[in-house]
Design a protein around this motif. Structure first.
Motif, PDB file in Angstrom:
ATOM      1  N   HIS A 106       0.830  -1.198   0.000  1.00  0.00           N
ATOM      2  CA  HIS A 106       0.000   0.000   0.000  1.00  0.00           C
ATOM      3  C   HIS A 106       0.867   1.251   0.000  1.00  0.00           C
ATOM      4  O   HIS A 106       0.672   2.179  -0.775  1.00  0.00           O
ATOM      5  CB  HIS A 106      -0.878   0.046   1.260  1.00  0.00           C
ATOM      6  CG  HIS A 106      -2.157  -0.695   1.125  1.00  0.00           C
ATOM      7  ND1 HIS A 106      -3.062  -0.480   0.111  1.00  0.00           N
ATOM      8  CD2 HIS A 106      -2.710  -1.659   1.888  1.00  0.00           C
ATOM      9  CE1 HIS A 106      -4.097  -1.285   0.260  1.00  0.00           C
ATOM     10  NE2 HIS A 106      -3.908  -2.020   1.335  1.00  0.00           N
ATOM     11  N   ALA A 110       1.479   4.161  -2.793  1.00  0.00           N
ATOM     12  CA  ALA A 110       1.089   5.543  -2.525  1.00  0.00           C
ATOM     13  C   ALA A 110       2.245   6.531  -2.695  1.00  0.00           C
ATOM     14  O   ALA A 110       2.041   7.733  -2.735  1.00  0.00           O
ATOM     15  CB  ALA A 110       0.525   5.653  -1.107  1.00  0.00           C
ATOM     16  N   ALA A 137      -4.928   5.322   1.383  1.00  0.00           N
ATOM     17  CA  ALA A 137      -4.531   4.480   0.250  1.00  0.00           C
ATOM     18  C   ALA A 137      -5.764   3.726  -0.244  1.00  0.00           C
ATOM     19  O   ALA A 137      -6.260   2.829   0.419  1.00  0.00           O
ATOM     20  CB  ALA A 137      -3.442   3.510   0.664  1.00  0.00           C
TER      21      ALA A 137
END
Lengths: 139, 139
Positions: A106, A110, A137
């Motif tokens: 994640h 991001a 996210a």
DNA sequence: GTTGACCTTCCAGTAACTGGAGGCCCTATC
DNA sequence: GATAGGGCCTCCAGTTACTGGAAGGTCAAC
């Protein structure tokens, strides 16, 4: 048989074989020149060890497994128990890694990964983590 | 702030915090009595370390991440690279464990686990593995 | 007799702590 | 003032499973 040959046959480094002797997993004979002299049974044992280690069994597991292997009166339940406990350890480890992986991926997704300093990865590591972790996210 | 308080706040054992000082990850002040005296910034750093370690980053990764965190001129690309490399390591590890798991669970399933000595697990570890490994496990 | 490969032992290092011994510091209580 | 208890200090050793390297003996070939 000298250690080099056994290393080739078993796939284990000579260093490792010496180490296994140190900790009492194998007991090769000695030639008059001081060289270790391995019998077929030693080679077999080492190959066994190599496979058990490749499955992730600890050295102590291996020790137990070798003992059980040598004991023709063993109950297969004993072997199975060792294997099942190991399986549980593997499952825990996989679960742990999978969680790490999820969080980390994640964060990586991001992060722009450019020349700018803004970085959600660092932000996440630095933050107080009061509530849910990765928050925005959306992935 | 003494080490005990910081341990409570950061969730890290005092031993670990001392260790982190040893290896230069934090540099708490010292009180006149010789006790470590932690500032808010130290606590923050330690919490950062705790989270990075929880994500599986190595100590050296942590060192780099802390450095980047402190450098407001960093490029997020540098952070991302560290994270991605770590992600790759995690993926390899998961793949390795998953393979072990598969083999092992086949073997465990094939083992009766009773009082009898016959055991496919030991048989597999002992065998020559000329061709495909688990062979008859029909699972 | 001298290379060069192979063998030997022993020591140190790896990763990231963890446990324990021996001992000082601080506060509270008697 | 003495003592009990915690908390803190440093230093050493142990963990897992090897791995690297130094210093040196052995063996086969040329």
């Amino acid at each position: 048989m000298n250690i080099g040959d056994v290393a080739d046959l078993s796939g284990l480094p000579a260093k490792t074989i010496r180490y296994y002797e140190d900790i009492g997993l194998v007991e090769p004979l000695r030639s008059s020149n001081g060289y270790r002299s391995f019998r077929q049974s030693d080679v077999h044992k080492l190959a066994f060890l190599g496979r058990a280690r490749a499955l992730g069994f600890t050295i102590e597991d291996c020790r137990s497994l070798l003992k059980l292997y040598a004991d023709t009166d063993r109950a297969s339940a004993e072997v199975k128990q060792i294997a099942e406990e190991h399986l549980d350890r593997i499952d825990s480890k996989i679960a742990e890694l999978t969680e790490m992986r999820a969080t980390l991926s994640h964060l990586v997704d991001a992060c722009a990964g450019d020349h700018r300093p803004d970085c959600p990865i660092l932000a996440d590591l630095a933050m107080e983590h009061k509530a849910g972790s990765i928050s925005k996210a959306s992935g």
